[in-house]
Design a protein around this motif. Structure first.
Motif, short mmCIF file in Angstrom:
data_model
loop_
_atom_site.label_atom_id
_atom_site.label_comp_id
_atom_site.label_asym_id
_atom_site.label_seq_id
_atom_site.Cartn_x
_atom_site.Cartn_y
_atom_site.Cartn_z
N ASP A 68 0.82 -1.21 0.00
CA ASP A 68 0.00 0.00 0.00
C ASP A 68 0.85 1.26 0.00
OD1 ASP A 68 1.01 -0.47 2.48
OD2 ASP A 68 -0.88 -0.20 3.57
N GLN A 69 2.01 1.20 0.65
CA GLN A 69 2.90 2.37 0.62
C GLN A 69 3.51 2.57 -0.76
OE1 GLN A 69 5.82 2.39 3.74
NE2 GLN A 69 6.99 4.07 2.83
N LEU A 70 3.84 1.47 -1.44
CA LEU A 70 4.34 1.58 -2.81
C LEU A 70 3.29 2.20 -3.73
CD1 LEU A 70 6.16 -1.86 -3.21
CD2 LEU A 70 7.21 0.39 -2.89
N LEU A 76 -0.01 4.60 -8.02
CA LEU A 76 -0.62 3.47 -8.74
C LEU A 76 -1.74 2.90 -7.88
CD1 LEU A 76 2.57 1.58 -10.01
CD2 LEU A 76 0.96 2.91 -11.40
N PRO A 77 -2.75 2.32 -8.51
CA PRO A 77 -3.75 1.61 -7.72
C PRO A 77 -3.10 0.44 -6.97
CG PRO A 77 -4.54 2.01 -9.96
CD PRO A 77 -3.08 2.35 -9.95
N TYR A 116 -1.41 -11.98 3.15
CA TYR A 116 -2.85 -12.28 3.06
C TYR A 116 -3.69 -11.30 3.88
CZ TYR A 116 -7.12 -15.09 2.95
OH TYR A 116 -8.41 -15.53 2.76
N LEU A 117 -3.23 -10.95 5.08
CA LEU A 117 -4.04 -10.11 5.95
C LEU A 117 -3.70 -8.62 5.82
CD1 LEU A 117 -4.05 -12.26 9.23
CD2 LEU A 117 -5.74 -12.21 7.39
N HIS A 118 -2.42 -8.29 5.65
CA HIS A 118 -2.05 -6.88 5.58
C HIS A 118 -2.08 -6.35 4.15
CE1 HIS A 118 0.69 -3.38 5.46
NE2 HIS A 118 0.16 -3.10 6.64
N ASP A 119 -1.34 -7.01 3.25
CA ASP A 119 -1.27 -6.55 1.86
C ASP A 119 -2.48 -6.97 1.04
OD1 ASP A 119 1.16 -5.35 2.34
OD2 ASP A 119 2.32 -7.12 1.75
N ARG A 120 -3.29 -7.91 1.56
CA ARG A 120 -4.54 -8.32 0.92
C ARG A 120 -4.31 -8.94 -0.45
NH1 ARG A 120 -7.91 -8.98 4.71
NH2 ARG A 120 -9.58 -8.93 3.17
N PHE A 121 -3.23 -9.71 -0.60
CA PHE A 121 -3.04 -10.44 -1.84
C PHE A 121 -4.03 -11.60 -1.90
CE2 PHE A 121 1.25 -8.50 -1.70
CZ PHE A 121 1.33 -8.05 -3.00
#
Length: 278
Positions: A68-70, A76-77, A116-121
């Motif tokens: 999300d920081q990137l 970028l979305p 999975y939980l933080h970056d939501r991949f």
């Protein structure tokens, strides 16, 4: 296009340096016009945006910068950042299978938790990033209790339903659905908890047959055909007895109504019998 993921750097080169129209990207990839537009949208590539090298995004992410920081820094979305990272891993990923929990495992619990939980991949994205299959990702999610649905039991259910309590209820003959109703869980969650606790399932999952209740006093347990034969014999005896009594009553009535002139009138005992029959 390598594998199923086109190289974002190549697409950026076509759009920004060669000035290729977006409508021609699909044909250059050997895909349809709509597929070309779709890949440009997934990677966040447009003629009005600045190109972002894949190596730069991948290096910063591997260094620990969250996705999300990137997305904020490169404008970028967040979905485009995820797809770019997946594309970078998909082109270089090794498809070797590793033992779960070993030092060589490319998807340990803490890494999987962050993705999975933080970056939501998604599961497919994690599989591409780690170089494993989607099935292996789902298995790890269930093993580490990170998935909110199937497979794997709900961690909160294990706190309310201990192994000793579940064993006792299951041995009493309750089904998984009945146990789930008591604790507000589904039958599938109870089955998953049985597997997690190592409790052996009943054959075909059927309830144990409880001991049959003892027959009432005076009634012996016997096969149905024997009892039926006994009932038929008893009924026949009663019918025969009723016929004999009916014939005897008719005889007494005939004597009382039309006595023989040569015979004496019936005595008191016969009169009493006749009255009783009436």
């Amino acid at each position: 296009m390598e594998g199923n993921w086109p190289d974002p750097d190549r697409l950026q080169h076509w759009i920004h340096e060669q000035g290729m129209p977006a409508g021609e990207v699909g044909s250059r990839l050997g895909l349809s016009r709509a597929a070309g537009y779709r890949w440009l949208q997934r990677y966040g590539i447009a003629a009005t945006t600045a190109p972002v090298p894949q190596e730069q995004i991948a290096a910063r992410w591997r260094a620990g910068t969250p996705a999300d920081q990137l997305a904020i820094e490169y404008r970028l979305p967040i979905d485009a950042v995820r797809d770019r990272l997946v594309a970078a891993a998909a082109m270089t990923a090794s498809r070797t299978y590793y033992v779960l929990g070993s030092s060589a495992d490319p998807l340990p619990q803490d890494v999987l938790r962050g993705w999975y939980l933080h970056d939501r991949f998604s599961v497919s994205q994690i599989a591409a990033l780690a170089g494993v299959t989607a099935r292996q990702v789902r298995y790890r999610l269930a093993r580490y209790h990170l998935s909110g649905g199937r497979p794997g039991p709900n961690p909160l259910l294990g706190r309310r339903l201990s192994q000793a309590m579940l064993t006792r209820l299951y041995d009493e003959g309750l089904t998984c659905a009945q146990i789930g109703e008591r604790f507000g869980a589904s039958a599938e969650s109870i089955r998953a908890l049985l597997a997690a606790y190592g409790i052996r399932r009943r054959t075909n999952g059927r309830r144990k047959r409880t001991a049959e209740a003892a027959p009432p006093p005076g009634m012996q347990k016997c096969p149905i055909n024997v009892r039926a034969a006994q009932a038929i014999a008893t009924a026949r005896d009663r019918v025969a007895k009723a016929r004999r009594l009916t014939a005897h009553a008719r005889t007494l009535c005939q004597i009382a109504v039309d006595p023989d002139p040569g015979e004496q009138a019936p005595g008191p005992a016969l009169v009493d019998r006749q009255a009783g029959l009436r």
